[in-house]
Design a protein around this motif. Structure first.
Motif, PDB file in Angstrom:
ATOM      1  N   PRO A  38       0.362  -7.185  -2.938  1.00 10.38           N
ATOM      2  CA  PRO A  38      -0.622  -6.271  -3.541  1.00 10.38           C
ATOM      3  C   PRO A  38      -0.587  -6.303  -5.070  1.00 10.38           C
ATOM      4  CG  PRO A  38       0.539  -5.187  -1.744  1.00 10.38           C
ATOM      5  CD  PRO A  38       1.261  -6.471  -2.018  1.00 10.38           C
ATOM      6  N   GLN A  39      -1.691  -5.883  -5.660  1.00  6.66           N
ATOM      7  CA  GLN A  39      -1.778  -5.816  -7.111  1.00  6.66           C
ATOM      8  C   GLN A  39      -0.999  -4.618  -7.635  1.00  6.66           C
ATOM      9  OE1 GLN A  39      -3.145  -8.268  -9.080  1.00  6.66           O
ATOM     10  NE2 GLN A  39      -3.181  -9.281  -7.069  1.00  6.66           N
TER      11      GLN A  39
ATOM     12  N   LEU B 266      -1.444  -1.897  -9.333  1.00  4.21           N
ATOM     13  CA  LEU B 266      -1.864  -0.493  -9.267  1.00  4.21           C
ATOM     14  C   LEU B 266      -2.416  -0.108  -7.895  1.00  4.21           C
ATOM     15  CD1 LEU B 266      -3.661  -0.232 -12.731  1.00  4.21           C
ATOM     16  CD2 LEU B 266      -1.429   0.689 -12.133  1.00  4.21           C
ATOM     17  N   ASP B 267      -2.052  -0.862  -6.863  1.00  7.07           N
ATOM     18  CA  ASP B 267      -2.652  -0.661  -5.545  1.00  7.07           C
ATOM     19  C   ASP B 267      -1.959   0.486  -4.801  1.00  7.07           C
ATOM     20  OD1 ASP B 267      -3.886  -0.834  -3.093  1.00  7.07           O
ATOM     21  OD2 ASP B 267      -3.808  -3.026  -3.000  1.00  7.07           O
ATOM     22  N   MET B 268      -2.378   1.708  -5.107  1.00  5.55           N
ATOM     23  CA  MET B 268      -1.807   2.895  -4.473  1.00  5.55           C
ATOM     24  C   MET B 268      -2.066   2.904  -2.968  1.00  5.55           C
ATOM     25  SD  MET B 268      -0.240   5.873  -4.720  1.00  5.55           S
ATOM     26  CE  MET B 268      -0.346   6.474  -6.405  1.00  5.55           C
ATOM     27  N   LYS B 269      -3.268   2.480  -2.560  1.00  4.55           N
ATOM     28  CA  LYS B 269      -3.600   2.484  -1.132  1.00  4.55           C
ATOM     29  C   LYS B 269      -2.653   1.583  -0.344  1.00  4.55           C
ATOM     30  CE  LYS B 269      -8.506   3.692  -1.507  1.00  4.55           C
ATOM     31  NZ  LYS B 269      -9.912   3.266  -1.217  1.00  4.55           N
ATOM     32  N   ALA B 270      -2.322   0.417  -0.907  1.00  5.60           N
ATOM     33  CA  ALA B 270      -1.414  -0.493  -0.217  1.00  5.60           C
ATOM     34  C   ALA B 270      -0.027   0.131  -0.079  1.00  5.60           C
ATOM     35  CB  ALA B 270      -1.322  -1.824  -0.976  1.00  5.60           C
ATOM     36  N   ALA B 271       0.414   0.827  -1.116  1.00  6.09           N
ATOM     37  CA  ALA B 271       1.737   1.462  -1.071  1.00  6.09           C
ATOM     38  C   ALA B 271       1.790   2.547  -0.004  1.00  6.09           C
ATOM     39  CB  ALA B 271       2.080   2.042  -2.438  1.00  6.09           C
ATOM     40  N   LEU B 272       0.790   3.424   0.012  1.00  5.24           N
ATOM     41  CA  LEU B 272       0.796   4.522   0.973  1.00  5.24           C
ATOM     42  C   LEU B 272       0.532   4.032   2.391  1.00  5.24           C
ATOM     43  CD1 LEU B 272      -1.013   7.339  -1.044  1.00  5.24           C
ATOM     44  CD2 LEU B 272       1.440   6.947  -0.737  1.00  5.24           C
ATOM     45  N   ARG B 273      -0.254   2.961   2.520  1.00 13.18           N
ATOM     46  CA  ARG B 273      -0.491   2.390   3.845  1.00 13.18           C
ATOM     47  C   ARG B 273       0.824   1.892   4.436  1.00 13.18           C
ATOM     48  NH1 ARG B 273      -4.552  -0.393   2.603  1.00 13.18           N
ATOM     49  NH2 ARG B 273      -3.508  -2.353   2.045  1.00 13.18           N
ATOM     50  N   PHE B 274       1.615   1.203   3.634  1.00 11.05           N
ATOM     51  CA  PHE B 274       2.899   0.717   4.118  1.00 11.05           C
ATOM     52  C   PHE B 274       3.821   1.888   4.475  1.00 11.05           C
ATOM     53  CE2 PHE B 274       7.357  -0.120   3.245  1.00 11.05           C
ATOM     54  CZ  PHE B 274       7.601  -1.163   4.125  1.00 11.05           C
ATOM     55  N   THR B 275       3.926   2.867   3.578  1.00 14.27           N
ATOM     56  CA  THR B 275       4.806   4.006   3.807  1.00 14.27           C
ATOM     57  C   THR B 275       4.443   4.741   5.095  1.00 14.27           C
ATOM     58  OG1 THR B 275       5.123   4.268   1.419  1.00 14.27           O
ATOM     59  CG2 THR B 275       5.679   6.149   2.797  1.00 14.27           C
ATOM     60  N   GLY B 276       3.157   4.802   5.411  1.00 13.79           N
ATOM     61  CA  GLY B 276       2.707   5.506   6.597  1.00 13.79           C
ATOM     62  C   GLY B 276       3.136   4.876   7.905  1.00 13.79           C
ATOM     63  N   PHE B 277       3.570   3.611   7.883  1.00 14.29           N
ATOM     64  CA  PHE B 277       4.017   2.947   9.108  1.00 14.29           C
ATOM     65  C   PHE B 277       5.446   3.333   9.494  1.00 14.29           C
ATOM     66  CE2 PHE B 277       0.926  -0.644   7.972  1.00 14.29           C
ATOM     67  CZ  PHE B 277       0.003  -0.237   8.920  1.00 14.29           C
ATOM     68  N   ILE B 278       6.209   3.904   8.571  1.00 16.43           N
ATOM     69  CA  ILE B 278       7.640   4.100   8.804  1.00 16.43           C
ATOM     70  C   ILE B 278       7.879   5.308   9.704  1.00 16.43           C
ATOM     71  CG2 ILE B 278       9.885   4.437   7.714  1.00 16.43           C
ATOM     72  CD1 ILE B 278       8.711   3.227   5.146  1.00 16.43           C
ATOM     73  N   ARG B 279       8.544   5.063  10.835  1.00 13.00           N
ATOM     74  CA  ARG B 279       8.878   6.109  11.797  1.00 13.00           C
ATOM     75  C   ARG B 279      10.294   5.865  12.322  1.00 13.00           C
ATOM     76  NH1 ARG B 279       4.987   8.038   9.970  1.00 13.00           N
ATOM     77  NH2 ARG B 279       3.085   8.819  10.979  1.00 13.00           N
ATOM     78  N   SER B 280      11.034   6.927  12.570  1.00  7.92           N
ATOM     79  CA  SER B 280      12.361   6.788  13.165  1.00  7.92           C
ATOM     80  C   SER B 280      12.261   6.222  14.578  1.00  7.92           C
ATOM     81  CB  SER B 280      13.063   8.146  13.215  1.00  7.92           C
ATOM     82  OG  SER B 280      13.382   8.608  11.923  1.00  7.92           O
ATOM     83  N   LEU B 281      13.332   5.583  15.049  1.00  4.25           N
ATOM     84  CA  LEU B 281      13.342   5.072  16.415  1.00  4.25           C
ATOM     85  C   LEU B 281      13.154   6.193  17.426  1.00  4.25           C
ATOM     86  CD1 LEU B 281      16.069   2.294  16.884  1.00  4.25           C
ATOM     87  CD2 LEU B 281      13.608   2.120  17.186  1.00  4.25           C
ATOM     88  N   ALA B 282      13.868   7.290  17.248  1.00  3.61           N
ATOM     89  CA  ALA B 282      13.701   8.485  18.092  1.00  3.61           C
ATOM     90  C   ALA B 282      13.776   8.142  19.574  1.00  3.61           C
ATOM     91  CB  ALA B 282      12.381   9.189  17.768  1.00  3.61           C
TER      92      ALA B 282
END
Length: 597
Positions: free
Chosen positions: A331-332, A334-350
């Motif tokens: 990503p470029q 200043l790509d805030m959308k790319a950063a938050l899109r990636f962060t949104g995938f993170i989930r505990s195994l649970a």
């Protein structure tokens, strides 16, 4: 240097009881293996960006030596300081149960290890499994004093994913020219901005796109068809990082020494202080491929457009182009959308083997605004107009942290008065439109203080961190907690709404981390149980924000038993020197018992 079955002063008693060192080793093996390392801080000369300069390192290595353990082990690290100034070491993400004495942040849990002296850290691993790291936690020394920690599963157990064929440690760093600590001190005196990096490193090298760096680019050989575990550490001082490998997908399986639900991605975004475990399948045509890092910046100023690069080389007999393939999916800047899109995938195994235990009966709620601010330059009369006569600062709830001359842990443990006050506010002192860009003087000016938050043992805590737009300084803040991990139950844009936003919380499989971002113009909600008695630092992991005061301390009181109380201090803690602190001491009450520190 590494060894096993080393004894500390507390274990000598067990030696006498058991009668032999051999029996002690047998006893300790039940509790987990004991390792020891010798770390020697010393200056070495290196050449980067066409210039030679001296940097502080551990054992002459940059990055420093890797610590390897199994889950539940204990490590003793004897640090000898042959450098030119005092240094401390922090074992980032290691909870250190009941053992804040070896946590490391300077003037929080210890005073500096002076040149010519040494100190032995006892690093106690508990439920961590995966990748963490260690780094200096004094001045800006961590820019060159850092290294990875590999925590393997317990003996006889395995990963919750197929066993990889190999692994590679990837340490992302930043390079500064000149004497960084000297420049930072000068800038702090002048109240101006602190130096920005001159480039980004992968395993200590800038790579092909930096001047005079092509010959030293880091190279890693892989075999076609094999799967590798990348242990990625963001040791960058002041930037989030996008990272990608050309033509290869990455499968994220771990964050901050905890496993996550595997997800496939073409890039990652990793904040300073974070670690990630990532699987890479070497399944592309034989050739050379760049792995590359690029800063993710939430501001428009001070952009470093130099990409850090390393090269993956497939083994075998083949022809390849003179230039490796670059990851077009990176990503470029200043790509805030790319950063938050990636962060949104993170989930505990649970799952059954790796359950989550998110606190639901919250006993303490805090709302903490993280801000850029100004202090009056003479530090005595702040009833002035904000502007060039003032100095840059940062704060949490409008308190800009200032270190005492005796570390907070020692002052608390020994009941020494005059070094901190236990009145850190649970909410901002003034409520306003936090996400509005403003330079209103009453909001910009902040107060310095050594103010801490005290929690009872096993208290359940929810903290909402609120990003702000003061001084047009809105940005992302990677918040790091010592001594605990926390569940990230929510994240959103704008000002937090305490009625509607909690309805969006993820209480089923939220990420568990020790470092996580507060989004620009947004909020982050976390929960944890204060189950680790001690003195623990909370701070933004941008070194400039930490230096300017975006920090505080959480004191977790002892429980009712010896097993839920702080361990006694080791006999060789570094001695504190300096004058009596000039902070006002206020009385405070907890459990109807008046206490003064």
């Amino acid at each position: 240097m590494e060894g096993k079955c080393v004894f500390n002063y507390q274990q000598i008693i067990i030696v006498l009881i058991l009668g032999s060192a051999f029996l002690l080793c047998q006893f300790l093996s039940v509790m987990g293996t004991v390792h020891y390392y010798d770390f020697v801080l010393k200056e070495i000369n290196v050449t980067k960006l066409c210039a030679n300069q001296s940097i502080l390192t551990v054992n002459g290595l940059f990055p420093g030596p890797v610590i390897r353990v199994h889950k539940g082990d204990t490590v003793f690290v004897n640090l000898t300081n042959q450098g030119n100034y005092g240094v401390t070491i922090h074992w980032h993400g290691v909870k250190q149960p009941r053992n804040p004495w070896s946590d490391g942040p300077v003037f929080i849990t210890q005073c500096p290890i002076k040149p010519g002296s040494n100190f032995t850290y006892e690093v106690i691993f508990s439920d961590e499994e995966g990748t963490l790291w260690w780094h200096a936690h004094s001045d800006w020394t961590r820019s060159t004093v850092h290294g990875a920690i590999v925590i393997l599963p317990e003996e006889g157990t395995s990963y919750p994913f197929p066993e990889p064929d190999g692994e590679e440690i990837i340490v992302l760093g930043s390079w500064y020219t000149g004497d960084l600590n000297e420049e930072v001190n000068e800038d702090l005196e002048e109240g101006v901005d602190i130096p920005h990096s001159s480039g980004f490193l992968i395993n200590g090298e800038l790579g092909d796109f930096a001047n005079c760096s092509r010959e030293t680019t880091y190279r890693w050989s892989v075999d076609y068809g094999k799967t590798y575990l990348l242990r990625i550490v963001n040791a960058v001082s002041d930037d989030q990082i996008f990272f990608a490998v050309a033509e290869h997908n990455l499968t994220v399986v771990g964050l901050d020494a905890g496993y996550v639900k595997p997800f496939v991605t073409s890039y990652i975004m990793i904040s300073p202080g974070q670690t990630m475990d990532v699987l890479l399948k070497a399944n592309r045509p034989l050739g050379h491929y760049y792995m590359a890092s690029r800063e993710f910046l939430t501001e428009t100023a001070n952009q470093d457009h130099n990409n850090g690069t390393a090269i993956i080389e497939y083994t075998g007999d083949y022809n390849f182009s003179s230039s490796p393939i670059f990851p077009h999916q990176l990503p470029q800047i200043l790509d805030m959308k790319a950063a938050l899109r990636f962060t949104g995938f993170i989930r505990s195994l649970a799952n059954e083997d790796y359950p989550v235990d998110v606190p639901t009966n919250i006993t303490t709620r805090m709302y903490i605004a993280v801000s850029m601010n100004e202090l009056c330059k003479n530090r005595t009369n702040c009833n002035v107009t904000a502007g060039p006569d003032n100095i840059l600062a940062s704060s949490m709830n409008n308190i800009s942290w200032i270190n005492p001359s005796v570390d907070v842990l020692q002052a608390y443990y020994r009941n020494m008065s005059g070094y901190f006050t236990a009145d850190f506010p649970d909410r901002p002192l003034t409520m306003y439109n936090f996400t509005e860009n403003t330079e209103e003087t009453d909001l910009i000016m902040t107060d310095q203080g050594t103010r801490v938050k005290v929690l009872n043992y096993n208290e359940t805590v929810e903290i909402v961190f609120q990003g702000t737009g003061l001084l047009n300084g809105a940005g992302v803040h990677p918040m790091h907690m010592h001594g605990h991990s926390f569940y990230v139950v929510g994240m959103g844009e704008g000002n937090f709404d305490n009625e509607t936003d909690p309805l969006t919380y993820n209480l089923v499989d939220p990420p568990k981390a020790n470092t996580f971002i507060v989004p620009k113009y947004g909020w982050l909600a976390i929960r944890f149980v204060a189950s680790n008695p001690g003195v623990w630092f909370w701070h933004c992991h941008f070194d400039r924000h930490l230096t300017w005061g975006m920090d505080t301390v959480f004191i977790v009181k002892n429980g009712d038993t010896e097993a839920t109380s702080i361990l006694p201090p080791p006999p060789n803690m570094p001695i504190c020197t300096g004058g009596y602190p000039e902070i006002s001491i206020k009385e405070w009450k907890i459990d109807n018992e008046e206490q003064v520190y």
